[in-house]
Design an enzyme around this catalytic site. Structure first.
Site, mmCIF file in Angstrom:
data_model
loop_
_atom_site.group_PDB
_atom_site.id
_atom_site.type_symbol
_atom_site.label_atom_id
_atom_site.label_comp_id
_atom_site.label_asym_id
_atom_site.label_seq_id
_atom_site.Cartn_x
_atom_site.Cartn_y
_atom_site.Cartn_z
ATOM 1 N N TYR A 115 0.836 -1.199 0.000
ATOM 2 C CA TYR A 115 0.000 0.000 0.000
ATOM 3 C C TYR A 115 0.872 1.251 0.000
ATOM 4 O O TYR A 115 0.631 2.193 -0.770
ATOM 5 C CB TYR A 115 -0.912 -0.020 1.223
ATOM 6 C CG TYR A 115 -1.799 1.191 1.375
ATOM 7 C CD1 TYR A 115 -2.917 1.359 0.568
ATOM 8 C CD2 TYR A 115 -1.525 2.161 2.333
ATOM 9 C CE1 TYR A 115 -3.738 2.473 0.705
ATOM 10 C CE2 TYR A 115 -2.338 3.278 2.482
ATOM 11 C CZ TYR A 115 -3.445 3.429 1.669
ATOM 12 O OH TYR A 115 -4.253 4.530 1.810
ATOM 13 N N LYS A 174 1.066 4.181 -2.943
ATOM 14 C CA LYS A 174 0.792 5.592 -2.696
ATOM 15 C C LYS A 174 2.007 6.451 -3.034
ATOM 16 O O LYS A 174 1.865 7.599 -3.480
ATOM 17 C CB LYS A 174 0.368 5.804 -1.241
ATOM 18 C CG LYS A 174 -1.010 5.252 -0.920
ATOM 19 C CD LYS A 174 -2.102 5.929 -1.746
ATOM 20 C CE LYS A 174 -3.499 5.480 -1.361
ATOM 21 N NZ LYS A 174 -4.545 6.147 -2.151
#
Length: 264
Positions: A173, A177
């Site tokens: 994750y 990002k």
């Protein structure tokens, strides 16, 4: 018209800050205004996306398209449900055709999963997360850039995270990002000529389903959304929506940068 020579950001306390790197960006008078805007929000059936739709309506947006895989899951009155799986190229193309009046796209859809890169399933997990958090944002931006240009420029608002700059329990994750942050910075430069504002929204844990399993301080979704839209209407390039995010951003230039293991 005087062009902006520096990228600006909004801290958790509403202070403007000038970043170190110069950019030749659109003049401040091109800042997005929510009143009478036509907006598309991805992942709009719950969490931050749902709160975005509510706040947009409260600020007198003309029309709000609420994108979700299942339009029946859209329950917010006053919005126009739109079938939109951002990982599906056909859905994205159809959305760009249907929502051809859009002046603001909020790339909010995202997924997360805990785990490190040395976990047995890390490659599969990373591919799946990148498909939603990075490639879908790229796909949406490419599809709607011509729409925004045709409608006067408008804006993109990309929902990122404090983990754009640090990693931890959600390695894939965080990487997605970080890549989305780089994408956002590149889009800002590429879209400047067509007068499209591009805003990066960074924040820590928000009290939504995505962060339900994490025992950490969380901001309210309403607070984050209001700061994001305030920053957009102020002509900013970046919003640091909470205190933790501001501290992490400042820590990037510390003697021992915050993205390295901290000792002592």
């Amino acid at each position: 018209m005087r062009p902006r020579l520096f990228s600006t950001s909004l801290t958790a306390h509403g202070r403007l800050k000038g970043d170190a790197l110069p950019f030749l960006l659109a003049p401040l008078e091109f800042a997005m205004k929510i009143e009478n805007a036509t907006v598309l929000v991805t992942g709009a059936n719950r969490g931050l996306g749902l709160v975005f739709t509510r706040e947009l309506l409260a600020r007198s947006a003309r029309k709000v398209y609420a994108g979700a895989r299942d339009p029946a899951s859209i329950t917010q009155p006053g919005v126009q449900p739109l079938r939109l799986d951002v990982t599906n190229a056909e859905d994205v193309a159809a959305a760009a055709e249907t929502a051809s009046d859009v002046t603001l796209v909020i790339n909010n859809a995202g997924i997360a999963q805990a785990g490190g890169f040395l976990a047995p399933d890390s490659e599969d997990v990373t591919r799946r997360i990148f498909e939603t958090n990075f490639f879908a944002m790229l796909r949406m931006s490419k599809a709607f850039a011509p729409v925004l240009k045709a409608n006067g420029g408008g804006a993109l608002l990309n929902v990122l995270s404090v983990v754009s700059w640090v990693s931890g329990a959600m390695a894939a994750y965080s990487a997605s990002k970080s890549a989305a942050w780089s994408l956002t910075n590149a889009l800002r430069i590429e879209l400047a000529a067509q007068k499209t504002q591009v805003l990066a929204l960074h924040m820590g844990f928000v009290d939504t389903d995505l962060a339900r399993g994490f025992d950490a301080p969380k901001s309210s979704a309403e607070e984050i959304v209001k700061r994001a839209l305030d920053g957009l209407e102020s002509g900013l390039d970046e919003v640091l929506a909470d205190e933790r995010t501001r501290q992490v951003k400042e820590g990037l230039t510390a003697a021992r940068p915050i993205y390295l293991p901290q000792t002592g």
